[in-house]
Design a protein around this motif. Structure first.
Motif, mmCIF file in Angstrom:
data_model
loop_
_atom_site.group_PDB
_atom_site.id
_atom_site.type_symbol
_atom_site.label_atom_id
_atom_site.label_comp_id
_atom_site.label_asym_id
_atom_site.label_seq_id
_atom_site.Cartn_x
_atom_site.Cartn_y
_atom_site.Cartn_z
ATOM 1 N N ARG A 24 -7.278 16.508 -11.650
ATOM 2 C CA ARG A 24 -6.280 17.194 -10.852
ATOM 3 C C ARG A 24 -5.646 16.322 -9.969
ATOM 4 O O ARG A 24 -5.865 15.289 -9.639
ATOM 5 C CB ARG A 24 -7.041 18.481 -10.137
ATOM 6 N N SER A 25 -4.395 16.886 -9.721
ATOM 7 C CA SER A 25 -3.503 16.371 -8.850
ATOM 8 C C SER A 25 -3.375 17.262 -7.542
ATOM 9 O O SER A 25 -2.908 18.221 -7.490
ATOM 10 C CB SER A 25 -2.157 15.881 -9.359
ATOM 11 N N THR A 26 -3.427 16.398 -6.331
ATOM 12 C CA THR A 26 -3.133 17.120 -5.215
ATOM 13 C C THR A 26 -2.363 16.495 -4.061
ATOM 14 O O THR A 26 -1.738 16.859 -3.214
ATOM 15 C CB THR A 26 -4.490 17.479 -4.463
ATOM 16 N N SER A 27 -1.966 15.091 -4.605
ATOM 17 C CA SER A 27 -1.201 14.442 -3.644
ATOM 18 C C SER A 27 -0.169 13.433 -4.742
ATOM 19 O O SER A 27 -0.422 13.451 -5.863
ATOM 20 C CB SER A 27 -1.982 13.445 -2.828
ATOM 21 N N GLN A 28 0.851 12.898 -3.944
ATOM 22 C CA GLN A 28 1.640 11.896 -4.485
ATOM 23 C C GLN A 28 2.205 10.995 -3.497
ATOM 24 O O GLN A 28 2.172 11.051 -2.393
ATOM 25 C CB GLN A 28 2.952 12.706 -5.334
ATOM 26 N N ILE A 29 2.845 9.924 -4.262
ATOM 27 C CA ILE A 29 3.282 8.753 -3.374
ATOM 28 C C ILE A 29 4.824 9.346 -2.966
ATOM 29 O O ILE A 29 5.588 9.863 -3.462
ATOM 30 C CB ILE A 29 3.466 7.424 -4.189
ATOM 31 N N ARG A 30 4.954 8.940 -1.695
ATOM 32 C CA ARG A 30 6.107 9.251 -1.053
ATOM 33 C C ARG A 30 7.185 7.997 -1.395
ATOM 34 O O ARG A 30 6.946 7.094 -1.292
ATOM 35 C CB ARG A 30 6.039 9.249 0.259
ATOM 36 N N TYR A 31 8.348 8.574 -2.009
ATOM 37 C CA TYR A 31 9.418 7.742 -2.454
ATOM 38 C C TYR A 31 10.715 8.137 -1.742
ATOM 39 O O TYR A 31 10.737 9.329 -0.928
ATOM 40 C CB TYR A 31 9.839 7.816 -3.882
ATOM 41 N N GLN A 32 11.629 7.335 -1.500
ATOM 42 C CA GLN A 32 13.140 7.715 -1.074
ATOM 43 C C GLN A 32 13.610 8.838 -1.910
ATOM 44 O O GLN A 32 13.706 8.821 -2.875
ATOM 45 C CB GLN A 32 14.033 6.529 -0.902
ATOM 46 N N MET A 48 1.017 -1.284 0.096
ATOM 47 C CA MET A 48 -0.168 0.226 0.027
ATOM 48 C C MET A 48 0.927 1.257 0.087
ATOM 49 O O MET A 48 1.735 1.413 1.021
ATOM 50 C CB MET A 48 -0.952 0.076 1.019
ATOM 51 N N PRO A 49 0.806 2.191 -0.887
ATOM 52 C CA PRO A 49 1.592 3.291 -0.976
ATOM 53 C C PRO A 49 1.322 4.414 0.218
ATOM 54 O O PRO A 49 0.150 4.453 0.406
ATOM 55 C CB PRO A 49 1.321 3.982 -2.436
ATOM 56 N N ASP A 50 2.429 4.950 0.408
ATOM 57 C CA ASP A 50 2.440 6.163 1.493
ATOM 58 C C ASP A 50 2.174 7.584 0.679
ATOM 59 O O ASP A 50 2.914 7.643 -0.173
ATOM 60 C CB ASP A 50 3.444 6.273 2.078
ATOM 61 N N LEU A 51 0.889 8.373 0.896
ATOM 62 C CA LEU A 51 0.921 9.312 0.177
ATOM 63 C C LEU A 51 0.945 10.647 0.920
ATOM 64 O O LEU A 51 0.709 10.641 2.252
ATOM 65 C CB LEU A 51 -0.814 9.356 -0.229
ATOM 66 N N ILE A 52 1.645 11.569 0.061
ATOM 67 C CA ILE A 52 1.727 12.746 0.815
ATOM 68 C C ILE A 52 1.193 14.109 -0.190
ATOM 69 O O ILE A 52 0.984 13.725 -1.236
ATOM 70 C CB ILE A 52 3.444 13.064 0.998
ATOM 71 N N ASP A 53 1.067 15.016 0.312
ATOM 72 C CA ASP A 53 0.700 16.127 -0.521
ATOM 73 C C ASP A 53 1.759 16.740 -1.239
ATOM 74 O O ASP A 53 2.940 16.394 -0.992
ATOM 75 C CB ASP A 53 0.419 17.510 0.266
ATOM 76 N N ARG A 54 1.501 17.074 -2.558
ATOM 77 C CA ARG A 54 2.503 17.242 -3.662
ATOM 78 C C ARG A 54 3.414 18.611 -3.107
ATOM 79 O O ARG A 54 2.737 19.526 -2.642
ATOM 80 C CB ARG A 54 1.891 17.695 -4.989
ATOM 81 N N GLU A 55 4.724 18.707 -3.295
ATOM 82 C CA GLU A 55 5.422 19.582 -2.699
ATOM 83 C C GLU A 55 4.783 20.881 -3.351
ATOM 84 O O GLU A 55 4.932 22.150 -2.750
ATOM 85 C CB GLU A 55 6.793 19.479 -2.832
ATOM 86 N N GLU A 56 4.603 21.045 -4.411
ATOM 87 C CA GLU A 56 4.402 22.207 -5.201
ATOM 88 C C GLU A 56 2.887 22.437 -5.129
ATOM 89 O O GLU A 56 2.014 21.595 -5.716
ATOM 90 C CB GLU A 56 4.710 22.074 -6.994
ATOM 91 N N VAL A 57 2.570 23.637 -4.723
ATOM 92 C CA VAL A 57 1.182 23.797 -4.623
ATOM 93 C C VAL A 57 0.783 24.625 -5.756
ATOM 94 O O VAL A 57 0.670 25.798 -6.054
ATOM 95 C CB VAL A 57 0.731 24.533 -3.440
ATOM 96 N N ILE A 58 0.671 23.805 -6.893
ATOM 97 C CA ILE A 58 0.302 24.182 -8.171
ATOM 98 C C ILE A 58 -0.939 24.551 -8.727
ATOM 99 O O ILE A 58 -1.264 25.057 -9.886
ATOM 100 C CB ILE A 58 1.331 23.614 -9.333
ATOM 101 N N ARG A 59 -1.892 24.084 -7.918
ATOM 102 C CA ARG A 59 -3.232 24.213 -8.143
ATOM 103 C C ARG A 59 -3.435 23.619 -9.604
ATOM 104 O O ARG A 59 -3.925 24.446 -10.386
ATOM 105 C CB ARG A 59 -3.881 25.466 -8.078
ATOM 106 N N SER A 60 -3.027 22.418 -9.958
ATOM 107 C CA SER A 60 -2.758 21.838 -11.148
ATOM 108 C C SER A 60 -3.937 22.057 -12.124
ATOM 109 O O SER A 60 -5.067 21.836 -11.698
ATOM 110 C CB SER A 60 -2.183 20.278 -11.059
ATOM 111 N N PRO A 61 -3.797 22.468 -13.492
ATOM 112 C CA PRO A 61 -4.833 22.582 -14.168
ATOM 113 C C PRO A 61 -5.390 21.412 -14.572
ATOM 114 O O PRO A 61 -4.831 20.064 -14.329
ATOM 115 C CB PRO A 61 -4.311 23.379 -15.451
ATOM 116 N N GLU A 62 -6.758 21.372 -14.877
ATOM 117 C CA GLU A 62 -7.434 20.032 -15.386
ATOM 118 C C GLU A 62 -6.748 19.605 -16.679
ATOM 119 O O GLU A 62 -6.321 20.179 -17.313
ATOM 120 C CB GLU A 62 -8.861 20.264 -15.626
ATOM 121 N N LEU A 63 -6.458 18.229 -16.640
ATOM 122 C CA LEU A 63 -5.875 17.714 -17.744
ATOM 123 C C LEU A 63 -7.334 16.985 -18.453
ATOM 124 O O LEU A 63 -7.580 15.730 -17.794
ATOM 125 C CB LEU A 63 -4.881 16.449 -17.613
#
Length: 653
Positions: A94-102, A1-16
């Motif tokens: 939209r994207s607001t989080s990402q998987i935490r990697y080393q 199960m992946p460990d999720l964190i907020d994306r470091e860049e608060v870019i308010r990503s546009p819709e894709l």
């Protein structure tokens, strides 16, 4: 199960738009969350009239219990690749989080023969990493190239070639699009040109409309270094070998449906290129990556967060005065890099001001539409930044400004394709920019690195650089080669051990209240031909970040202290009482000035400035200047928008 964190860049990503609803195998059309998994092949746009290459991207469904589901793919604009970082979680387009990697830092070598390429399909059965470590849809048959680098410690670093292209090949979407759309011979004049008077000791170039100043480093090497041109030119040569895809596209989805599961024949592979993306410069480099340790000797880098810059001559960037901050820089129907009577200029909007903009891949921006700045994830500069200065065009006849197009609100859709669309209602131009910023290691380390840099640049004025503790005495360093951090002098409490509490519950003297670790003080000594300068500053409290770093909690609270002595002085005669005063006054340096010897003795701010070469450059300059040593000036920090930005300093340690 992946460990999720907020994306470091608060870019308010546009819709894709390409990540709209899709029909599941069980018949549902719910828009579930998905994870960007792996970049695949690059191809021409499915619509012949839209100048915007595509890349196939592999996704995986993310179930509500945070387990991975089935694979699927989409073809997306090549300019969207920085937004589509591996491990980013997308829901409702939209994207607001990402998987935490080393997160790891590696020293590698980009010289010829020091790196190569490998793919699953071309590994001859000896897979670069086992499927159980990171499963791909067609694991043993995946043709996507990976850059394979050997680190300074003998480990193997693998990076998907498309990730290297998106993160290390310039900072604008327009540069990426042009390099994948045209030969280097044809597209380089669209991006920049040399200036009469350029020399091997100072590269001068003119950025053409639509380019960002952050692109100047790569463009300078393309103009002045044959080796860079040879390596970069291989990209388009590999793309040129494939034919245009025959699958029709539907504009309603914003992109073509992925065909990874539908086509396995050689005909499909002839429509898609899997290019080898070469590092564009030669020599030793540092890379900060996030990824997975797939075996004892191999690290799979899935995201690139930082990279060093190549050394070389200073770069001077000239901007034409006819371009203003309100220009998006695309001034003609065709990208010929000129401003003429029939040209246009348009106001640029920030995507943060209109977060509902939807990025589309199968439409071109209309000729008269506004431009929208799309903020892609930033890239950190590791080590010393290249000297890049800019100036406006001076003298000569100014070119006509072109036809003024009235300011208008951005359209609901935006595209990074070449302008020329005619869709009813309009499509805005998406100007992608991945800004660069100086890597920060914390306030004290940054100040020390600033002093090291100045000592390297000005060896006649800075004769020696040292740090001091009571245990070590003075330790002289070679500023060019000694990268070890200085030790700090603990603010010990007389009569108490390091782990005893202060009377009255006053815990300021401890940097770690729970562990009772005394707060430290940086004591640096700079010896010049006519004086000795001491620089003192207090340690800031910090907390650990999920990526294994430190985030300062007091980074803007304290100033530093600069003391100039004209004659040699016994440090034991004044330092003990000064350290006591620093502790008594809780690090407020203005209040401890009466306890300082020398003249001048001043407190200084940790200022920031345009053109800093390392984090702490401006702060070190400011401290030495106040102590009577002038080593040049930097322009005060100011925020900039549009295609004129420069390095920014990141405020976390």
């Amino acid at each position: 199960m992946p460990d999720l964190i907020d994306r470091e860049e608060v870019i308010r990503s546009p819709e894709l738009a390409a990540l709209g609803r899709r029909k599941r195998s069980e018949g549902n059309e719910e828009d579930e969350a998905c994870v960007v998994w792996w970049p695949l092949g690059i191809m021409q746009n499915p619509r012949k009239d839209v100048a915007l290459p595509h890349i196939e991207v592999l996704f995986r469904d993310l179930r509500p219990d945070n387990t991975f589901g089935e694979f699927f793919s989409r073809t997306m604009a090549i300019t969207s690749l920085p937004l589509l970082s591996i491990g980013s979680i997308w829901s409702n387009k939209r994207s607001t989080s990402q998987i935490r990697y080393q997160r790891r830092l590696f020293t590698v070598d980009f010289s010829d023969g020091k790196y190569d390429f490998v793919s699953m399909a071309g590994s001859g059965g000896n897979l670069p990493f086992p499927p159980e470590k990171y499963l791909l849809r067609k694991h043993g048959r995946d043709r996507s190239e990976m850059v394979r680098l050997t680190t300074a410690k003998g480990l193997t670093l693998l990076i998907p070639a498309a990730v290297f292209l998106a993160r290390c090949y310039g900072r604008s979407g327009r540069l990426t699009r042009l390099l994948t759309q045209h030969s280097l011979k044809n597209c380089l004049p669209m991006m920049c040109s040399t200036i009469l008077g350029s020399s091997s000791s100072r590269w001068q170039l003119r950025l053409h409309p639509g380019m960002y100043q952050d692109d100047a480093l790569l463009l300078g090497h393309l103009l002045f270094e044959e080796q860079t041109r040879e390596r970069v030119n291989e990209l388009f040569q590999q793309l040129q070998a494939v034919v245009r895809p025959r699958k029709p596209a539907t504009a309603t989805t914003g992109s073509a449906d992925g065909r990874w599961s539908e086509h396995e024949s050689e005909d499909w592979f002839r429509e898609v290129a899997f290019p080898k993306i070469h590092p564009w410069w030669h020599g030793t480099a540092q890379l900060e990556v996030e990824g997975l340790q797939v075996d004892e000797q191999t690290f799979l880098g899935l995201r690139i967060t930082g990279m060093s810059q190549p050394s070389g001559p200073p770069i001077e960037v000239v901007r034409d005065q006819a371009l203003t901050e309100e220009d998006d820089g695309v001034d003609e129907r065709r990208e010929n890099g000129e401003i003429g009577p029939g040209g246009y200029y348009r106001r640029q909007f920030d995507a943060d001001d209109k977060a509902e903009a939807s990025l589309v891949d199968l439409e071109a921006p209309t000729t008269s539409s506004s431009s929208v700045l799309m903020r892609d994830p930033k890239m950190q500069i590791l080590g010393v930044a290249r000297e890049i200065v800019s100036r406006s065009q001076e003298g000569g006849e100014r070119k006509p400004r072109g036809t003024l197009i009235p300011q208008e609100e951005p359209a609901d859709q935006a595209s990074a394709a070449e302008r020329g669309g005619s869709q009813a209602g309009g499509v805005s131009y998406a100007s992608h920019h991945s800004a660069i910023e100086l890597k920060s290691y914390g306030t004290l380390r940054d100040l020390w690195e600033g002093l090291r840099f100045l000592a390297t640049e000005h060896p006649q004025q800075v004769m020696t650089l040292s740090w001091f503790t009571r245990e070590d005495d003075f330790v002289d360093v070679n500023p060019r080669w000694d990268s070890r951090p200085p030790r700090l002098q603990p603010l010990r409490i007389p009569g108490l051990s390091d782990h005893e509490a202060l009377p009255g519950g006053d815990s300021w003297g401890y940097v770690d209240v729970d562990g009772r670790t005394p707060r430290g003080v940086l004591i640096a000594r700079v010896q010049t031909p006519d004086r000795t300068i001491f620089i003192l500053d207090v340690e800031r409290r910090s907390k650990a970040t999920p990526e294994g770093g430190l985030e300062e909690l007091e980074n803007d609270k304290y100033s530093g202290l600069a003391i100039a002595l004209k004659r040699p002085n016994d440090i034991d005669a004044w330092l003990p009482r000064l350290l006591e005063a620093i502790r008594e006054h809780r690090g407020v340096m203005e209040r401890v000035l009466p306890y300082c010897p020398g003249d001048p003795k001043v407190d200084f701010r940790h200022s920031k400035a345009q053109g800093e070469r390392v984090s702490g450059h401006a702060a070190a300059l400011n401290a030495l200047r106040k102590a009577g040593l002038e080593l040049g000036k930097l322009q005060l920090k100011r925020d900039t928008k549009g295609p004129i930005s420069g390095p920014r300093r990141h405020g976390t340690g």
